[in-house]
Design a protein around this motif. Sequence first.
Motif, PDB file in Angstrom:
ATOM      1  N   PRO A 296       0.818  -1.213   0.000  1.00 19.52           N
ATOM      2  CA  PRO A 296       0.000   0.000   0.000  1.00 19.52           C
ATOM      3  C   PRO A 296       0.853   1.265   0.000  1.00 19.52           C
ATOM      4  O   PRO A 296       1.827   1.371   0.753  1.00 19.52           O
ATOM      5  CB  PRO A 296      -0.813  -0.123   1.301  1.00 19.52           C
ATOM      6  N   GLY A 297       0.488   2.203  -0.859  1.00 17.90           N
ATOM      7  CA  GLY A 297       1.193   3.467  -0.940  1.00 17.90           C
ATOM      8  C   GLY A 297       2.358   3.481  -1.903  1.00 17.90           C
ATOM      9  O   GLY A 297       2.971   4.527  -2.132  1.00 17.90           O
ATOM     10  N   SER A 298       2.668   2.331  -2.479  1.00 16.45           N
ATOM     11  CA  SER A 298       3.808   2.273  -3.405  1.00 16.45           C
ATOM     12  C   SER A 298       3.444   2.777  -4.797  1.00 16.45           C
ATOM     13  O   SER A 298       4.327   2.960  -5.642  1.00 16.45           O
ATOM     14  CB  SER A 298       4.354   0.844  -3.490  1.00 16.45           C
ATOM     15  N   ARG A 299       2.152   3.016  -5.058  1.00  8.48           N
ATOM     16  CA  ARG A 299       1.702   3.559  -6.336  1.00  8.48           C
ATOM     17  C   ARG A 299       0.343   4.207  -6.133  1.00  8.48           C
ATOM     18  O   ARG A 299      -0.410   3.813  -5.235  1.00  8.48           O
ATOM     19  CB  ARG A 299       1.582   2.455  -7.394  1.00  8.48           C
ATOM     20  N   PRO A 300       0.006   5.226  -6.920  1.00 11.48           N
ATOM     21  CA  PRO A 300      -1.355   5.769  -6.858  1.00 11.48           C
ATOM     22  C   PRO A 300      -2.329   4.791  -7.502  1.00 11.48           C
ATOM     23  O   PRO A 300      -1.978   4.053  -8.430  1.00 11.48           O
ATOM     24  CB  PRO A 300      -1.251   7.068  -7.656  1.00 11.48           C
ATOM     25  N   LEU A 301      -3.549   4.787  -7.001  1.00  4.24           N
ATOM     26  CA  LEU A 301      -4.571   3.876  -7.510  1.00  4.24           C
ATOM     27  C   LEU A 301      -5.660   4.676  -8.207  1.00  4.24           C
ATOM     28  O   LEU A 301      -6.227   5.615  -7.642  1.00  4.24           O
ATOM     29  CB  LEU A 301      -5.186   3.060  -6.369  1.00  4.24           C
ATOM     30  N   GLY A 302      -5.953   4.288  -9.439  1.00  5.09           N
ATOM     31  CA  GLY A 302      -7.008   4.916 -10.211  1.00  5.09           C
ATOM     32  C   GLY A 302      -7.485   3.974 -11.287  1.00  5.09           C
ATOM     33  O   GLY A 302      -6.880   2.914 -11.520  1.00  5.09           O
ATOM     34  N   VAL A 303      -8.572   4.317 -11.945  1.00  7.75           N
ATOM     35  CA  VAL A 303      -9.107   3.475 -13.010  1.00  7.75           C
ATOM     36  C   VAL A 303      -8.206   3.588 -14.230  1.00  7.75           C
ATOM     37  O   VAL A 303      -7.990   4.681 -14.762  1.00  7.75           O
ATOM     38  CB  VAL A 303     -10.551   3.882 -13.362  1.00  7.75           C
ATOM     39  N   ARG A 342     -13.997   8.835  -4.400  1.00  3.24           N
ATOM     40  CA  ARG A 342     -14.483  10.209  -4.591  1.00  3.24           C
ATOM     41  C   ARG A 342     -15.391  10.630  -3.439  1.00  3.24           C
ATOM     42  O   ARG A 342     -15.321  11.769  -2.953  1.00  3.24           O
ATOM     43  CB  ARG A 342     -15.217  10.332  -5.928  1.00  3.24           C
ATOM     44  N   ALA A 343     -16.251   9.718  -2.991  1.00  3.77           N
ATOM     45  CA  ALA A 343     -17.133  10.042  -1.870  1.00  3.77           C
ATOM     46  C   ALA A 343     -16.322  10.297  -0.607  1.00  3.77           C
ATOM     47  O   ALA A 343     -16.631  11.216   0.173  1.00  3.77           O
ATOM     48  CB  ALA A 343     -18.125   8.897  -1.642  1.00  3.77           C
ATOM     49  N   PHE A 344     -15.282   9.494  -0.397  1.00  2.00           N
ATOM     50  CA  PHE A 344     -14.415   9.703   0.768  1.00  2.00           C
ATOM     51  C   PHE A 344     -13.688  11.032   0.653  1.00  2.00           C
ATOM     52  O   PHE A 344     -13.539  11.765   1.649  1.00  2.00           O
ATOM     53  CB  PHE A 344     -13.423   8.548   0.896  1.00  2.00           C
ATOM     54  N   GLN A 345     -13.218  11.365  -0.545  1.00  2.00           N
ATOM     55  CA  GLN A 345     -12.546  12.645  -0.748  1.00  2.00           C
ATOM     56  C   GLN A 345     -13.490  13.816  -0.478  1.00  2.00           C
ATOM     57  O   GLN A 345     -13.093  14.826   0.107  1.00  2.00           O
ATOM     58  CB  GLN A 345     -11.987  12.713  -2.179  1.00  2.00           C
ATOM     59  N   ALA A 356      -6.522   7.389  -5.526  1.00  2.00           N
ATOM     60  CA  ALA A 356      -5.997   7.252  -4.171  1.00  2.00           C
ATOM     61  C   ALA A 356      -4.484   7.364  -4.217  1.00  2.00           C
ATOM     62  O   ALA A 356      -3.811   6.474  -4.734  1.00  2.00           O
ATOM     63  CB  ALA A 356      -6.419   5.920  -3.567  1.00  2.00           C
ATOM     64  N   ASP A 357      -3.957   8.494  -3.703  1.00  2.00           N
ATOM     65  CA  ASP A 357      -2.505   8.638  -3.655  1.00  2.00           C
ATOM     66  C   ASP A 357      -1.986   8.061  -2.342  1.00  2.00           C
ATOM     67  O   ASP A 357      -2.749   7.569  -1.502  1.00  2.00           O
ATOM     68  CB  ASP A 357      -2.092  10.100  -3.834  1.00  2.00           C
ATOM     69  N   ALA A 358      -0.676   8.135  -2.136  1.00  2.00           N
ATOM     70  CA  ALA A 358      -0.060   7.506  -0.963  1.00  2.00           C
ATOM     71  C   ALA A 358      -0.616   8.079   0.330  1.00  2.00           C
ATOM     72  O   ALA A 358      -0.876   7.337   1.292  1.00  2.00           O
ATOM     73  CB  ALA A 358       1.454   7.676  -1.018  1.00  2.00           C
ATOM     74  N   ARG A 363      -4.046   7.331   5.098  1.00  2.00           N
ATOM     75  CA  ARG A 363      -5.120   7.822   5.964  1.00  2.00           C
ATOM     76  C   ARG A 363      -6.236   6.794   6.089  1.00  2.00           C
ATOM     77  O   ARG A 363      -6.742   6.532   7.201  1.00  2.00           O
ATOM     78  CB  ARG A 363      -5.673   9.120   5.373  1.00  2.00           C
ATOM     79  N   LEU A 364      -6.619   6.170   4.983  1.00  2.00           N
ATOM     80  CA  LEU A 364      -7.667   5.152   5.020  1.00  2.00           C
ATOM     81  C   LEU A 364      -7.261   3.951   5.866  1.00  2.00           C
ATOM     82  O   LEU A 364      -8.024   3.471   6.718  1.00  2.00           O
ATOM     83  CB  LEU A 364      -7.990   4.698   3.596  1.00  2.00           C
ATOM     84  N   LEU A 365      -6.049   3.487   5.668  1.00  2.00           N
ATOM     85  CA  LEU A 365      -5.601   2.294   6.398  1.00  2.00           C
ATOM     86  C   LEU A 365      -5.462   2.588   7.883  1.00  2.00           C
ATOM     87  O   LEU A 365      -5.714   1.712   8.716  1.00  2.00           O
ATOM     88  CB  LEU A 365      -4.285   1.779   5.815  1.00  2.00           C
TER      89      LEU A 365
END
Length: 369
Positions: A296-303, A342-345, A356-358, A363-365
Amino acid sequence: MSDVFSTTVACADCTERRQDLEATGHRVHECREDPTLPGYCTLRYSRPAATADGGPVALAATQALAARAIVNIFETGQVRGDYSAVTLLPGDTGRLTYGRAQTTLGSGNLHLLISRYCATGGARFGARLRPWLPALATRSPAADTDQKLHNLLRASADDTVMRDVQDAFFDELFWEPAARAAARLGIRSPLGTAVVYDSWVHGSWAPLRDRTNASGTIAGVGEHDWVQRYVRNRRDWLGTHGNPLLRNTVYRMDAFQRLIDQEAWGLQLPLVVRGHEISLGTLSALPPNCYDGPQPGSRPLGVQSPLQRGLDVRLVQLALSDQGCDIRADGIYGNASARFIRAFQLTSELPETGIADAALIQRLLAMGD
């Protein structure tokens, strides 16, 4: 680990299960009606001591793995089995099922499996699953439908401890007694042992064994002929069963018949079963739907295309599930994951990017710790 084990079965099947255990050298200590589940009994038993006679034939490691792989394919459609599989089929008396060999809530074995995992040192998700043990022990209907529990079960399959616990548990419950049952009957071939193992997992081995013996024992007709008769008898039984879920599983016997037609008694690799390759490569690969990275956090997550998959995605989805999002923690970052991010943001007063960036991942974890 205790030498005394227990299993929960429907009372209607209790006599057959007890006979199966005793016929394979187990000592049954008691059978009691389960006070928490009407219509079910709990059998407590000890595994048989190792003996020179009647023990399972020692198969080569690859032959034993191939036999297990065949049943894995039947159960989950995967050579290694799907350690993360969470299933709830309408009309299935087993109710919620989980793991490589699909252990069930209804039988009580899901509780035993998760209890063993939680008690094992290094279990990454043990503390988070432990509060669910009372519900699993009482077969609570909440366990059937709770998405948070289901996501925890999926995620725990990424833990090598869970996969090792599943392997040991299913071997004790199914593979080892099936191998002893095969040996006591006179079955020596890896394919014949696989047929018995499949029946031990799938159910009703004893009555179909007896039905087949009625027309000739192995001593009289030979192992290969007896196994073919058994496969035909079992196919007829499945095909005419009153339960449509069982009628739909005649493919298991069809697959065995094809292996018999190919004279694959030794289960020499490679094999193809229901379109799946069983080979040294597929047997040693990381199990499907399990992830060992990225962290987790080693890369940004997106579609993206192709969609991002991995441990980091699974843990983010699990964290979103903990926050009440109706999301399936499958380890695949798709539109649903982006929508919940997006809802969390939005609620966190962050730009609504769906990425989801690092910092956001951390923060989520942290919220789930």
